[in-house]
Design a protein around this motif. Structure first.
Motif, mmCIF file in Angstrom:
data_model
loop_
_atom_site.group_PDB
_atom_site.id
_atom_site.type_symbol
_atom_site.label_atom_id
_atom_site.label_comp_id
_atom_site.label_asym_id
_atom_site.label_seq_id
_atom_site.Cartn_x
_atom_site.Cartn_y
_atom_site.Cartn_z
ATOM 1 N N ASP A 138 -5.834 2.297 8.561
ATOM 2 C CA ASP A 138 -5.150 2.594 7.300
ATOM 3 C C ASP A 138 -5.678 3.941 6.808
ATOM 4 O O ASP A 138 -6.847 4.052 6.448
ATOM 5 C CB ASP A 138 -5.424 1.493 6.272
ATOM 6 C CG ASP A 138 -4.748 1.754 4.935
ATOM 7 O OD1 ASP A 138 -3.733 2.471 4.920
ATOM 8 O OD2 ASP A 138 -5.248 1.240 3.910
ATOM 9 N N LYS A 194 0.846 -1.183 0.000
ATOM 10 C CA LYS A 194 0.000 0.000 0.000
ATOM 11 C C LYS A 194 0.886 1.240 0.000
ATOM 12 O O LYS A 194 1.751 1.381 0.856
ATOM 13 C CB LYS A 194 -0.901 0.012 1.228
ATOM 14 C CG LYS A 194 -1.963 -1.079 1.230
ATOM 15 C CD LYS A 194 -2.793 -1.041 2.501
ATOM 16 C CE LYS A 194 -3.910 -2.067 2.457
ATOM 17 N NZ LYS A 194 -4.687 -2.098 3.729
ATOM 18 N N THR A 234 -0.388 2.679 8.064
ATOM 19 C CA THR A 234 -1.150 1.439 8.147
ATOM 20 C C THR A 234 -0.658 0.640 9.350
ATOM 21 O O THR A 234 0.554 0.537 9.567
ATOM 22 C CB THR A 234 -0.982 0.594 6.869
ATOM 23 O OG1 THR A 234 -1.284 1.400 5.734
ATOM 24 C CG2 THR A 234 -1.872 -0.629 6.894
#
Length: 723
Positions: free
Chosen positions: A221, A196, A237
């Motif tokens: 997140d 991510k 996150t």
């Protein structure tokens, strides 16, 4: 803004105030990518009005928004692009390989909490064949081990760590031999975890989860832009877990934190810095179950005072790219990782026909540490020659890694399985292995793609790897050092025919070179494959079919000896042939479905295990048939209540032999059902309940000196708030 790529339909992104970065992807994306930059496109009716600031907008069919990384993965189970492989983001439909992608949306729908669960619905992959041995994520692709990567860089010495799925926006599976793309790798296929990364918009979620086996979990997140010019974005996150496993005297605790910054000072430049920290305090193994009958999964025949697995890993990654114009771009990625991984446990050593109820036991454990620096530099040059489009990639990679390992093994007091009495932690034994290893790898690669009339795409690649290995053994007197070096070529060739805008077919030949050991020849693999892919324009979907012939030479496997020890033995040559079907589709806005089927015919062509010829035997832990299907249906609330989401899945795993000699039994055919139900409490909050192994089926999935069962029924409830 002159991008000219045939785009994927059905995508939408929300990017309040973000700068659009438009890029051209040559050859309809015939090459593959190692960098985590992805190109996404969107089709829209001509009558759609221009979006207002902050609203969801749709890109035109010829535009590619490279800034909206991963956003479609949070909304759709259908992926149409891939960022793994040959160095630039590309269309899956036009890539000459069998590819599966598990998006963030699919992971959420199934509430997959481990990588084994993430991969459990992917054709060609068998997972969790060691049951309650939870030291690693266990999976095979097409009968062989899989190599693992994160953002295109090999995990290498970090491979033994159970990865955290919440860190990834997608998991990409590229099947078959792939050393020309990845360097030394296993022939079954490669799995790439895509981290991510920050996005240039405000977003976020926080969730709490609880369920079976005293499971309690909290995760978050979120991210946003930082500066007024929107050139700098961040993402944070994290996850905290306090849980047990399904057997007594167990634990499954975890902490994870990842932070990222992305700087995009111009349309053509992007630099991302990502740092993450993972710590696990868990039980490594149930110790197995006796061979004479089925036992409850809740029982524990090891020792509570020696059942530990402590993992701590820190990673820093730098990802950069710059477009110089004129068709030339440059990408560079580098990552440093530091790991400590210590475990110890007691396991059963049973045998068929054992008299009485007392079963022998052994202790086994290892304390290890590893450090690794890895990186690459990739140049790409695109040019048009009338009806011919050319894309050339030239790159270099390096890897320096070192490990230190101390392993122990020895007999301990047996246990009466009819009336278990624990005796405490067994006395410490001298390590049988104390070893330091150093790895150094350099590589050069080139890949050329030629597209003729946007119909025929020819792909060719070659890679050369130089590997230097050094090993020092410190058991039994003065240290003994050995070293070895290897120089290996690997090749790749393919032809893709774009029959229509919706249908493409391909034929390919690819090679692999597995990471070697000192004094041991590298395992080499080669695969021939023919495939077809169909991506309809009517709705978001991708269907594929492939036929393959995969061969691996100089095969070495882990073999359990009669005394319980485990050694590696050369068995020669193995082969896997078969075909795969896969489909993922969002038929309507309320109904989606995905699934697949695999037929796999495996054979040891030539080989010897413990002095016995095993030629003609099937590969261990490899079923002949596998199938899976998951469907999701949303019942709209229409204002009276929140939306209701129902999901139901089934997984079929055919019977397979437990070892290479095919002489210690085989598993039973198994059908496992999973289900989910979600309720949208408010516009931003949703309650979801997932059940895996709904009928609580119990099967032996692995057997050595003991039996290991598949995971039992698990019920999890999650309350999630997004913004």
């Amino acid at each position: 803004m002159t991008a000219l790529m045939k785009a994927s339909p059905g995508r939408r992104f929300a990017r309040p105030g973000a700068r659009r970065r438009i890029a051209r992807l040559m050859l309809g994306g015939a090459t593959l990518a190692l960098v985590p930059a992805a190109g996404w496109a969107q089709e829209t009716p001509a009558a759609d009005p221009a979006p207002a600031e902050g609203e969801v907008y749709r890109l035109s069919p010829v535009l590619v928004d490279r800034g909206a990384r991963g956003d479609d993965d949070a909304r759709s189970v259908v992926a149409r692009e891939i960022s793994v492989g040959g160095k630039v983001a590309t269309s899956i439909q036009d890539t000459p390989a069998s590819i599966s992608v598990v998006t963030q949306r699919e992971i959420e729908l199934r509430d997959a909490d481990t990588i084994e669960e993430v991969l459990s619905y992917t054709p060609g992959i068998v997972t969790d064949y060691y049951g309650s041995d939870d030291r690693n994520d266990y999976f095979q692709i097409r009968g062989f081990d899989a190599s693992t990567y994160r953002d295109g860089l090999t995990l290498g010495t970090m491979r033994g760590v159970r990865e955290e799925p919440y860190a990834f926006e997608r998991v990409e599976i590229l099947k078959g031999a792939n050393s020309t793309l990845f360097g030394p790798s296993e022939p079954g296929g490669s799995i790439n975890y895509v981290s991510k990364l920050p996005r240039f918009e405000e977003f976020g979620e926080v969730y709490v989860q609880g369920g079976s086996f005293e499971h309690r979990e909290l995760g978050f997140d979120f991210g946003d832009t930082i500066d007024a010019d929107q050139t700098l974005a961040f993402r944070l996150t994290g996850k905290l877990q306090d849980a047990e496993r399904e057997y007594a005297h167990s634990r499954d605790d975890e902490g994870f934190l990842m932070g990222g910054l992305t700087w995009e000072p111009t349309f053509d430049t992007s630099i991302s810095l990502v740092a993450d920290w993972l710590v696990r305090d868990a039980s490594p193994n149930s110790g197995g179950y006796p061979l004479d009958r089925d036992y409850s999964r809740e029982l524990f025949f090891g020792e509570p005072d020696l059942n530990r697995h402590a993992v701590e890993r820190a990673t820093v990654t730098l990802l950069g790219e710059h477009d110089f114009g004129g068709g030339f771009s440059l990408r560079g990625n580098v990552r440093y990782s530091d790991l400590t991984d210590d475990f110890g446990y007691v396991y059963l050593s049973d045998y068929p026909g054992r008299p009485g109820t007392v079963v022998d036991r052994f202790q086994f454990g290892s304390d290890s540490s590893a450090q690794e620096l890895i990186g690459n530099l990739i140049g790409q040059y695109d040019r048009d020659f009338g009806a011919i489009d050319s894309s050339t990639l030239l790159g270099a990679e390096f890897r320096d890694a070192s490990t230190s390992t101390s392993s122990f093994y020895g007999a301990v007091a047996g246990i009466d399985v009819a009336n278990p009495v624990y005796t405490g932690a067994p006395p410490a034994v001298a390590p049988y292995l104390v070893q330091d290893q150093d790895y150094s790898t350099q590589a050069l690669f080139v890949q050329q793609n030629l597209s003729f009339y946007d119909t025929i795409i020819v792909t060719g690649g070659v890679r050369h790897d130089w590997l230097d290995l050094r090993q020092t053994d410190r058991v039994g007197g003065a240290p003994v050092t050995a070293s070895d070096d290897f120089a290996e070529f690997s090749f790749r060739g393919a032809v893709t025919w774009k029959v229509t805008d919706e249908v493409s077919t391909y034929v390919s030949y690819v090679e692999s070179v597995s990471p070697p050991g000192i004094g041991v020849e590298p395992e080499r693999g080669e695969q021939y494959e023919i495939g077809v892919k169909y991506a309809p324009d009517a709705f978001p979907a991708l269907f594929s079919a492939s036929v393959f012939d995969l061969t691996k030479n100089n095969v070495t496997i882990a073999v359990v000896q009669p005394d319980g020890a485990i050694v590696r033995q050369l068995i020669g040559e193995s082969r896997a042939r078969g075909f795969e079907l896969e489909g993922k589709a969002e038929i309507t806005e309320t109904f989606s479905i995905f699934g697949g089927y695999t037929f796999l015919d495996t054979e040891v062509v030539k080989g010897v295990v413990r002095g016995v010829d095993v030629s003609g035997k099937r590969l261990a832990s490899t079923p002949e048939h596998m199938a899976s299907l998951w469907a999701t249906y949303v019942v709209p609330g229409e204002g009276a209540r929140g939306d209701l989401t129902f999901g139901f899945g089934a997984r079929y795993v055919g019977a397979y032999y437990f070892n290479a000699s095919n002489d210690n039994g085989r598993s039973d055919d198994a059908v496992l059902f999973d289900a989910s139900i979600g309720y949208k409490v408010t516009e931003n909050a949703e309650l979801q309940v997932n059940v895996t192994n709904l009928m609580d089926e119990q099967n032996v999935v692995g057997r050595g000196t003991a039996d290991y069962y598949n995971p039992g029924r698990t019920v999890m409830a999650k309350l999630r708030y997004v913004w």
